[in-house]
Write a protein that holds these residues in place. Sequence first.
Motif, PDB file in Angstrom:
ATOM      1  N   SER A 199       0.862  -1.176   0.000  1.00 32.55           N
ATOM      2  CA  SER A 199       0.000   0.000   0.000  1.00 32.55           C
ATOM      3  C   SER A 199       0.903   1.231   0.000  1.00 32.55           C
ATOM      4  N   GLN A 200       0.325   2.387  -0.265  1.00 28.50           N
ATOM      5  CA  GLN A 200       1.119   3.615  -0.186  1.00 28.50           C
ATOM      6  C   GLN A 200       1.639   3.810   1.232  1.00 28.50           C
ATOM      7  N   ALA A 201       0.831   3.458   2.225  1.00 28.14           N
ATOM      8  CA  ALA A 201       1.258   3.610   3.625  1.00 28.14           C
ATOM      9  C   ALA A 201       2.471   2.728   3.924  1.00 28.14           C
ATOM     10  N   GLU A 202       2.450   1.488   3.419  1.00 28.62           N
ATOM     11  CA  GLU A 202       3.579   0.582   3.652  1.00 28.62           C
ATOM     12  C   GLU A 202       4.838   1.077   2.956  1.00 28.62           C
ATOM     13  N   LEU A 203       4.686   1.563   1.726  1.00 26.19           N
ATOM     14  CA  LEU A 203       5.839   2.099   1.004  1.00 26.19           C
ATOM     15  C   LEU A 203       6.372   3.345   1.707  1.00 26.19           C
ATOM     16  N   ALA A 204       5.473   4.162   2.211  1.00 26.57           N
ATOM     17  CA  ALA A 204       5.890   5.363   2.944  1.00 26.57           C
ATOM     18  C   ALA A 204       6.706   4.978   4.174  1.00 26.57           C
ATOM     19  N   GLN A 205       6.261   3.961   4.875  1.00 24.13           N
ATOM     20  CA  GLN A 205       6.979   3.510   6.068  1.00 24.13           C
ATOM     21  C   GLN A 205       8.356   2.947   5.698  1.00 24.13           C
ATOM     22  N   MET A 206       8.426   2.217   4.611  1.00 26.26           N
ATOM     23  CA  MET A 206       9.694   1.626   4.178  1.00 26.26           C
ATOM     24  C   MET A 206      10.714   2.681   3.769  1.00 26.26           C
ATOM     25  N   THR A 207      10.237   3.754   3.146  1.00 26.00           N
ATOM     26  CA  THR A 207      11.146   4.743   2.557  1.00 26.00           C
ATOM     27  C   THR A 207      11.328   6.002   3.394  1.00 26.00           C
ATOM     28  N   ILE A 237       9.213   8.399   3.170  1.00 34.02           N
ATOM     29  CA  ILE A 237       8.581   9.413   2.321  1.00 34.02           C
ATOM     30  C   ILE A 237       7.113   9.484   2.738  1.00 34.02           C
ATOM     31  N   THR A 238       6.563  10.666   2.812  1.00 35.73           N
ATOM     32  CA  THR A 238       5.173  10.793   3.251  1.00 35.73           C
ATOM     33  C   THR A 238       4.210  10.192   2.240  1.00 35.73           C
ATOM     34  N   GLU A 239       3.059   9.734   2.741  1.00 37.95           N
ATOM     35  CA  GLU A 239       2.026   9.197   1.859  1.00 37.95           C
ATOM     36  C   GLU A 239       1.561  10.263   0.874  1.00 37.95           C
ATOM     37  N   ARG A 240       1.487  11.491   1.331  1.00 36.34           N
ATOM     38  CA  ARG A 240       1.060  12.588   0.465  1.00 36.34           C
ATOM     39  C   ARG A 240       2.014  12.746  -0.720  1.00 36.34           C
ATOM     40  N   SER A 241       3.315  12.649  -0.434  1.00 38.07           N
ATOM     41  CA  SER A 241       4.307  12.743  -1.514  1.00 38.07           C
ATOM     42  C   SER A 241       4.173  11.568  -2.478  1.00 38.07           C
ATOM     43  N   LEU A 242       3.991  10.359  -1.942  1.00 40.69           N
ATOM     44  CA  LEU A 242       3.830   9.190  -2.799  1.00 40.69           C
ATOM     45  C   LEU A 242       2.604   9.338  -3.697  1.00 40.69           C
ATOM     46  N   TYR A 243       1.525   9.833  -3.133  1.00 43.06           N
ATOM     47  CA  TYR A 243       0.319  10.074  -3.919  1.00 43.06           C
ATOM     48  C   TYR A 243       0.621  11.040  -5.063  1.00 43.06           C
ATOM     49  N   SER A 244       1.351  12.103  -4.738  1.00 38.97           N
ATOM     50  CA  SER A 244       1.702  13.103  -5.748  1.00 38.97           C
ATOM     51  C   SER A 244       2.596  12.503  -6.840  1.00 38.97           C
TER      52      SER A 244
END
Length: 150
Positions: free
Chosen positions: A17-25, A27-34
């Motif tokens: 999920s974006q949340a899991e990727l955010a936690q791994m990296t 990087i904020t979920e908002r940035s990943l969404y963008s």
Amino acid sequence: MRFGEKIKAARLALDLSQAELAQMTGITERSLYSYEQNDTIPRTSNLKKLAQALGVSVSYLMEESESDTQSGINEEIFLANVKNEYGSRGAREASEVLSRASALFAGGELDEEAKEIFFQSLMEVYLDSKAEARSKFAPKSRASRKPKSN
């Protein structure tokens, strides 16, 4: 395929999920969404973190190519996993096997789905044979060790 599409496809291929990727990296979920929705290109440090977490190269993410398919992502992830489990030598061997198999299709009439099925099977057979060889030929202390966890 656009940058954002590549990020999303690679993330989904890993079932993240974006949340899991955010936690791994980090990087904020908002940035990943963008990145995924708006094709916003991250600064270099975040780009490297994304590539590493997704098991793809930075150049793959940055190249604009319409011919990129899911199989390209799967191959990069597969090679990253092989390198993690069997080292650089194993990754080179796997890459060579895939390259030689690609030559079989030069000028062929197979559709993309048939090629994808072939390469998925080839990758599974490679991993199975490496695991079997490890269990038969590695010293007992190495053969019984559990695969590295991510």
